[in-house]
Design a protein around this motif. Structure first.
Motif, short mmCIF file in Angstrom:
data_model
loop_
_atom_site.label_atom_id
_atom_site.label_comp_id
_atom_site.label_asym_id
_atom_site.label_seq_id
_atom_site.Cartn_x
_atom_site.Cartn_y
_atom_site.Cartn_z
N SER A 3 36.46 40.74 40.83
CA SER A 3 36.77 39.60 39.97
C SER A 3 37.30 38.46 40.82
CB SER A 3 37.83 40.02 38.95
OG SER A 3 38.28 38.92 38.20
N ASP A 4 37.19 37.25 40.29
CA ASP A 4 37.76 36.10 41.00
C ASP A 4 39.18 35.80 40.54
OD1 ASP A 4 35.58 35.76 42.57
OD2 ASP A 4 34.80 34.01 41.53
N THR A 5 39.69 36.58 39.61
CA THR A 5 41.07 36.39 39.16
C THR A 5 41.76 37.74 39.14
OG1 THR A 5 40.38 36.62 36.86
CG2 THR A 5 40.56 34.38 37.72
N PRO A 6 43.02 37.80 39.39
CA PRO A 6 43.82 36.68 39.84
C PRO A 6 43.60 36.40 41.32
CG PRO A 6 45.17 38.64 39.79
CD PRO A 6 43.80 39.03 39.27
N VAL A 7 43.78 35.16 41.70
CA VAL A 7 43.75 34.78 43.11
C VAL A 7 45.12 35.13 43.67
CG1 VAL A 7 43.59 32.86 44.73
CG2 VAL A 7 42.05 32.97 42.78
N ARG A 8 45.14 35.88 44.77
CA ARG A 8 46.40 36.30 45.37
C ARG A 8 46.56 35.66 46.73
NH1 ARG A 8 45.77 42.54 45.11
NH2 ARG A 8 47.05 42.29 46.95
N ILE A 9 47.69 35.00 46.92
CA ILE A 9 48.00 34.45 48.23
C ILE A 9 48.81 35.46 49.01
CG2 ILE A 9 49.20 32.63 49.49
CD1 ILE A 9 48.34 30.72 47.24
N GLY A 10 49.83 36.00 48.44
CA GLY A 10 50.61 37.06 49.08
C GLY A 10 51.68 36.54 50.02
N THR A 25 44.62 34.76 56.44
CA THR A 25 45.55 33.96 55.62
C THR A 25 44.98 33.33 54.36
OG1 THR A 25 45.13 31.98 56.93
CG2 THR A 25 46.99 33.38 57.63
N LEU A 26 43.68 33.29 54.17
CA LEU A 26 43.13 32.65 52.97
C LEU A 26 43.45 33.48 51.73
CD1 LEU A 26 39.63 31.43 54.19
CD2 LEU A 26 41.62 30.02 53.63
N PRO A 27 43.58 32.82 50.56
CA PRO A 27 43.83 33.57 49.33
C PRO A 27 42.70 34.58 49.09
CG PRO A 27 44.15 31.23 48.97
CD PRO A 27 43.53 31.38 50.33
N LEU A 28 43.04 35.65 48.38
CA LEU A 28 42.06 36.67 48.03
C LEU A 28 41.82 36.65 46.54
CD1 LEU A 28 43.40 39.61 50.22
CD2 LEU A 28 41.62 37.94 50.79
N PRO A 29 40.59 36.47 46.08
CA PRO A 29 39.42 36.15 46.89
C PRO A 29 39.32 34.65 47.16
CG PRO A 29 38.72 36.36 44.63
CD PRO A 29 40.21 36.65 44.66
N SER A 30 38.56 34.32 48.20
CA SER A 30 38.19 32.94 48.53
C SER A 30 36.72 32.96 48.89
CB SER A 30 38.96 32.43 49.76
OG SER A 30 40.31 32.24 49.49
N TYR A 31 36.14 31.78 48.94
CA TYR A 31 34.75 31.65 49.37
C TYR A 31 34.70 30.73 50.57
CZ TYR A 31 33.54 33.93 45.04
OH TYR A 31 33.43 34.84 44.03
N VAL A 32 33.94 31.14 51.58
CA VAL A 32 33.80 30.34 52.79
C VAL A 32 32.33 30.22 53.14
CG1 VAL A 32 36.08 30.90 53.73
CG2 VAL A 32 34.13 32.34 54.31
N VAL A 34 35.59 36.24 50.58
CA VAL A 34 36.69 36.85 51.34
C VAL A 34 37.52 37.69 50.39
CG1 VAL A 34 38.74 36.40 52.74
CG2 VAL A 34 36.73 34.90 52.95
N ASN A 35 37.57 39.00 50.66
CA ASN A 35 38.34 39.90 49.79
C ASN A 35 39.22 40.88 50.57
OD1 ASN A 35 36.38 41.62 50.81
ND2 ASN A 35 35.90 42.55 48.84
N ASP A 36 39.40 40.62 51.87
CA ASP A 36 40.16 41.55 52.70
C ASP A 36 40.96 40.79 53.76
OD1 ASP A 36 41.06 44.06 53.46
OD2 ASP A 36 39.11 44.79 54.14
N ARG A 37 41.88 41.48 54.42
CA ARG A 37 42.69 40.90 55.48
C ARG A 37 42.19 41.35 56.85
NH1 ARG A 37 44.28 36.67 53.39
NH2 ARG A 37 45.92 36.76 51.83
#
Length: 180
Positions: free
Chosen positions: A22-29, A81-88, A103-106
């Motif tokens: 899912s694209d929500t919630p976006v997590r910065i952490g 460091t980008l929020p999860l998920p993000s698109y690049v 982007v869905n991982d660290r």
């Protein structure tokens, strides 16, 4: 209620205790430290960096940092460091080929010039799987909803045109000037 719970377990990622894709919630952490290096996740809507990408794909079935199942063939990536998920948008500086990645991982956590770890599927689509490390430009983007939906289902986004050679030469020069 039981039917709703059963159906929610089937959506976008299956069982095994994984979070549905899912694209929500976006997590910065919060900030975190790996191998003595501290990383501070941030929103970074204008993120645009030059560096190196590598790829990973042997962790099939593991949990990504945002709780989804890691599926090596999907077009995903790890970023520190980008929020999860993000698109690049990832551009291979040797060929000019560009793709959109979710982007869905660290990670990556090795080498200061490595700025992204691509899944095997993303490395295949970018045409860089045969290389261990490749020079790239990584730029945060907000793709159209149909491309987001494709990536959430494990399919690649629509193809992007390649970057022209004069622009690639400029980007390669910037990377070289940065000492990478």
């Amino acid at each position: 209620m039981a039917l709703l719970l059963a159906l929610s377990g089937c959506a976008g990622g299956g069982g095994g205790g994984f979070r549905p894709v899912s694209d929500t919630p976006v997590r910065i952490g919060p900030a975190y430290t790996v191998r003595g290096q501290t990383y501070v996740p941030a929103a970074s809507p204008t993120y645009d960096m030059l560096g190196y990408a590598s790829w990973y794909g042997h962790e099939s079935g593991n949990r990504t940092s945002n709780g989804e199942a890691f599926i090596p063939g999907w077009v995903t990536a790890a970023h520190t460091t980008l929020p999860l998920p993000s698109y690049v948008e990832v551009t291979a500086l040797d060929s000019g080929r560009r793709i959109i990645v979710r982007v869905n991982d660290r990670g990556p956590f090795v080498g200061r010039a490595r700025i992204i770890d691509l899944s095997r599927g993303a490395a295949d689509q970018l045409g860089v799987r045969a290389q261990g490390q490749v020079a790239v430009r990584v730029r945060r983007v907000e793709p159209a909803e149909d491309d987001r939906a494709r990536l959430r289902r494990g399919q690649p986004a629509r193809p992007l045109p390649s970057v022209p050679e004069p622009v690639l030469r400029n980007l390669r020069g910037q990377l070289s000037a940065a000492g990478f």
